[in-house]
Design a protein around this motif. Structure first.
Motif, PDB file in Angstrom:
ATOM      1  N   PRO A 137      78.948  -4.602   2.790  1.00  0.00           N
ATOM      2  CA  PRO A 137      78.240  -5.253   4.566  1.00  0.00           C
ATOM      3  C   PRO A 137      78.326  -6.304   5.096  1.00  0.00           C
ATOM      4  O   PRO A 137      77.253  -7.162   4.249  1.00  0.00           O
ATOM      5  N   MET A 186      75.913   0.065  12.798  1.00  0.00           N
ATOM      6  CA  MET A 186      76.085  -0.442  14.122  1.00  0.00           C
ATOM      7  C   MET A 186      74.473  -1.280  14.729  1.00  0.00           C
ATOM      8  O   MET A 186      74.169   0.185  14.717  1.00  0.00           O
ATOM      9  N   GLU A 242      80.883   2.837   8.742  1.00  0.00           N
ATOM     10  CA  GLU A 242      80.666   1.982   9.693  1.00  0.00           C
ATOM     11  C   GLU A 242      78.927   2.182  10.586  1.00  0.00           C
ATOM     12  O   GLU A 242      78.513   2.932  10.630  1.00  0.00           O
ATOM     13  N   HIS A 293      75.728   5.701  15.584  1.00  0.00           N
ATOM     14  CA  HIS A 293      75.568   4.826  15.278  1.00  0.00           C
ATOM     15  C   HIS A 293      75.902   4.585  13.828  1.00  0.00           C
ATOM     16  O   HIS A 293      75.972   2.920  13.371  1.00  0.00           O
ATOM     17  N   ARG A 350      84.776   5.398   2.997  1.00  0.00           N
ATOM     18  CA  ARG A 350      84.023   4.605   4.224  1.00  0.00           C
ATOM     19  C   ARG A 350      83.004   4.276   6.055  1.00  0.00           C
ATOM     20  O   ARG A 350      82.564   5.989   5.924  1.00  0.00           O
ATOM     21  N   SER A 354      72.972  -1.590   7.278  1.00  0.00           N
ATOM     22  CA  SER A 354      73.491  -0.582   5.979  1.00  0.00           C
ATOM     23  C   SER A 354      73.525  -1.037   4.393  1.00  0.00           C
ATOM     24  O   SER A 354      74.090  -0.129   3.622  1.00  0.00           O
ATOM     25  N   GLU A 367      82.799  -0.442   2.525  1.00  0.00           N
ATOM     26  CA  GLU A 367      83.844   0.751   1.579  1.00  0.00           C
ATOM     27  C   GLU A 367      82.797   0.426   0.579  1.00  0.00           C
ATOM     28  O   GLU A 367      82.717  -0.123  -0.712  1.00  0.00           O
ATOM     29  N   GLN A 413      73.518  -4.915   8.941  1.00  0.00           N
ATOM     30  CA  GLN A 413      74.157  -5.408   7.126  1.00  0.00           C
ATOM     31  C   GLN A 413      72.906  -5.125   6.673  1.00  0.00           C
ATOM     32  O   GLN A 413      72.645  -4.107   6.278  1.00  0.00           O
ATOM     33  N   THR A 424      80.846  -6.341  18.402  1.00  0.00           N
ATOM     34  CA  THR A 424      81.843  -5.260  18.208  1.00  0.00           C
ATOM     35  C   THR A 424      82.425  -4.873  19.803  1.00  0.00           C
ATOM     36  O   THR A 424      83.382  -4.595  20.429  1.00  0.00           O
ATOM     37  N   GLN A 463      79.252  -4.497  14.378  1.00  0.00           N
ATOM     38  CA  GLN A 463      79.244  -3.532  13.680  1.00  0.00           C
ATOM     39  C   GLN A 463      79.850  -3.983  12.601  1.00  0.00           C
ATOM     40  O   GLN A 463      79.963  -4.974  12.173  1.00  0.00           O
ATOM     41  N   THR A 464      78.983  -3.792  10.710  1.00  0.00           N
ATOM     42  CA  THR A 464      79.474  -3.580  10.141  1.00  0.00           C
ATOM     43  C   THR A 464      80.004  -2.541   9.571  1.00  0.00           C
ATOM     44  O   THR A 464      79.893  -1.384   9.846  1.00  0.00           O
ATOM     45  N   ASN A 465      81.071  -3.558   8.671  1.00  0.00           N
ATOM     46  CA  ASN A 465      82.097  -2.274   7.973  1.00  0.00           C
ATOM     47  C   ASN A 465      81.473  -2.008   6.007  1.00  0.00           C
ATOM     48  O   ASN A 465      81.692  -3.470   5.523  1.00  0.00           O
TER      49      ASN A 465
END
Length: 469
Positions: free
Chosen positions: A427, A242, A240, A225, A238, A253, A141, A250, A434, A137-139
């Protein structure tokens, strides 16, 4: 020993008889007549046996027939000790039956727990430990910003915070809806191969997308996902994402963020285009009108061979004024000459001719100012036409300046309406999976199955009770 009918010694004082015997004296007052033939010790044993019989009857009413008398009586034909041995044997049998029934229920409870809770939990544990494919998982913001007004940013304390400000919440909500839409999923699939990535045979069957899956199935997987949230208090979006490997997570994202940037830019492009088009059209019209008015002034100047009617008028007036001064001087000379007794006739004639010529010149000059001949205009008419043309040119020029100011204001407003997507947390590809989280998922599965078992058991018990009633 006391004989039958004789009263034994009073044992109430200092007696160690339990309180249960005293409490049960009223219940034993209505005892059968043969109890009177027994001694105090025998009566006490019979009372204790009756209490035990009542307790057992309340505990297992269906196992103790009403016709069975557990307490020995005189008509049994047995001695007191033999009767009580038989009573104790029956009590032991009932206790053994209770123990066997309890053990049977415990075994059934253990089997039910094994079947409905332990086995499903073991299945969940086997899946998450041995079968589940690792998901990365990449986060990210990011916030949506807009340009501030230059006037507002330069006024007062606003100059300290000039630059960009947060956009309205509706813009962020619009971007959130777009990132979770089918359009974003379709574009991500076309450009980055989102569906093909999750159709990889290396992914476990529960998370893998079938080769012949519909677009609806792909969209449901996309919703699981790709999760986008919006914080109303901070104005931060935000996201997320997957995927089965960190590089793909990445890449997905980053692609979604670029789509969001294009969408943010298109939020106000139509309004900006319309405002700019209207302002530019108005300014172009005003420039054309100014050019037309200037051409009209130039045409009048070229047609009447004059640059400025006011200047020509001033020249003509100065010439007329000089002629009138000359005429006044000639008239004064003639009056002086006329005062002689014998004036010179030749000189008077010359003066009269000069006076007549000057008067004719003044009249001609004055007539040129106001009189219009055929094909030619007077100086006053030319001055009026040029004045009107120049007034029209000045008005059109003023309107052009207003249109120019409007165009500049439209450009400022267009700059203010521009939306920017600022990525606060880019990301980054993770190096550790994760998901899954075996301990957490197994615990959740255990409590879920246990809760379902308890709910179903309570429901079944309530239904049995209702049916039995």
């Amino acid at each position: 020993m006391y004989k039958r009918g004789e009263r034994g010694p009073d044992r109430r004082k200092g007696s160690a008889e339990p309180e249960t015997m005293q409490a049960g004296s009223k219940a034993d007052a209505a005892a059968p007549p043969e109890d009177a033939a027994w001694g105090p010790a025998a009566r006490e044993r019979r009372q204790r046996a009756r209490r035990r019989e009542r307790n057992l009857a309340q505990t297992m009413p269906d196992k103790t027939p009403a016709s069975v008398d557990l307490v020995p009586t005189a008509k049994d034909g047995l001695s007191i000790d033999a009767g009580f041995e038989q009573h104790e044997k029956r009590v032991r049998d009932l206790q053994g039956a209770l123990a066997r029934r309890r053990r049977r229920r415990m075994v059934m409870l253990a089997l039910r727990l094994m079947f409905f809770v332990i086995l499903p939990t073991a299945t969940v544990a086997y899946y998450y430990i041995a079968m589940a494919t690792d998901m990365y998982q990449t986060n990210a913001e990011f916030v949506i910003q807009k340009a501030d007004s230059p006037a507002a940013s330069n006024a007062g304390l606003g100059g300290l915070f000039s630059g960009f400000g947060l956009a309205d919440a509706k813009d962020s909500i619009a971007v959130q809806g777009f990132l979770a839409s089918r359009a974003a999923m379709e574009r991500l699939d076309r450009e980055e191969g989102f569906v093909a990535h999750f159709q990889n045979p290396a992914i476990d069957p529960l998370q893998r997308l079938d080769a012949d899956a519909s677009r609806e199935d792909a969209y449901r997987l996309f919703q699981r996902h790709v999760v986008v949230g919006f914080d109303l208090t901070e104005g931060i979006l935000r996201m997320e994402v997957m995927a089965a490997d960190p590089e793909s997570a990445q890449r997905f994202s980053t692609a979604l963020i670029s789509y969001a940037e294009e969408m943010v830019d298109s939020l106000s492009v139509r309004a900006r285009r319309q405002n700019m088009e209207g302002a530019e059209t108005s300014f172009s019209d005003r420039e054309a009108q100014v050019a037309e008015a200037a051409a009209r002034v130039l045409d009048l100047q070229q047609r009447y061979d004059t640059f400025s009617a006011e200047g020509e008028l001033q020249i003509e007036l100065s010439v007329i004024q000089s002629l009138e001064l000359e005429l006044e001087q000639l008239r004064r000379e003639r009056r002086l000459l006329s005062t002689n007794d014998k004036p010179n006739a030749a000189r008077l004639k010359v003066l009269d001719q000069k006076i007549a010529f000057t008067e004719a010149a003044v009249a001609a000059r004055r007539s040129e100012l106001t009189t219009t001949d055929q094909g030619t205009l007077s100086l006053a008419a030319i001055s009026s036409a040029l004045s009107m043309a120049r007034s029209d040119l000045a008005a059109k020029e003023q309107m052009r300046i207003v249109a120019l100011n409007t165009l500049e204001q439209a450009r400022i407003e267009a700059a203010r309406q521009v939306r920017y997507l600022s990525v606060n947390v880019p990301p980054v590809a993770p190096d550790i999976a994760t998901y899954p989280r075996p301990a957490q998922h197994i615990a959740v599965g255990f409590f879920v199955f246990l809760g379902l078992y308890i709910m179903l058991g309570l429901t079944a018990s309530i239904l049995r009770e209702q049916v039995s009633v």
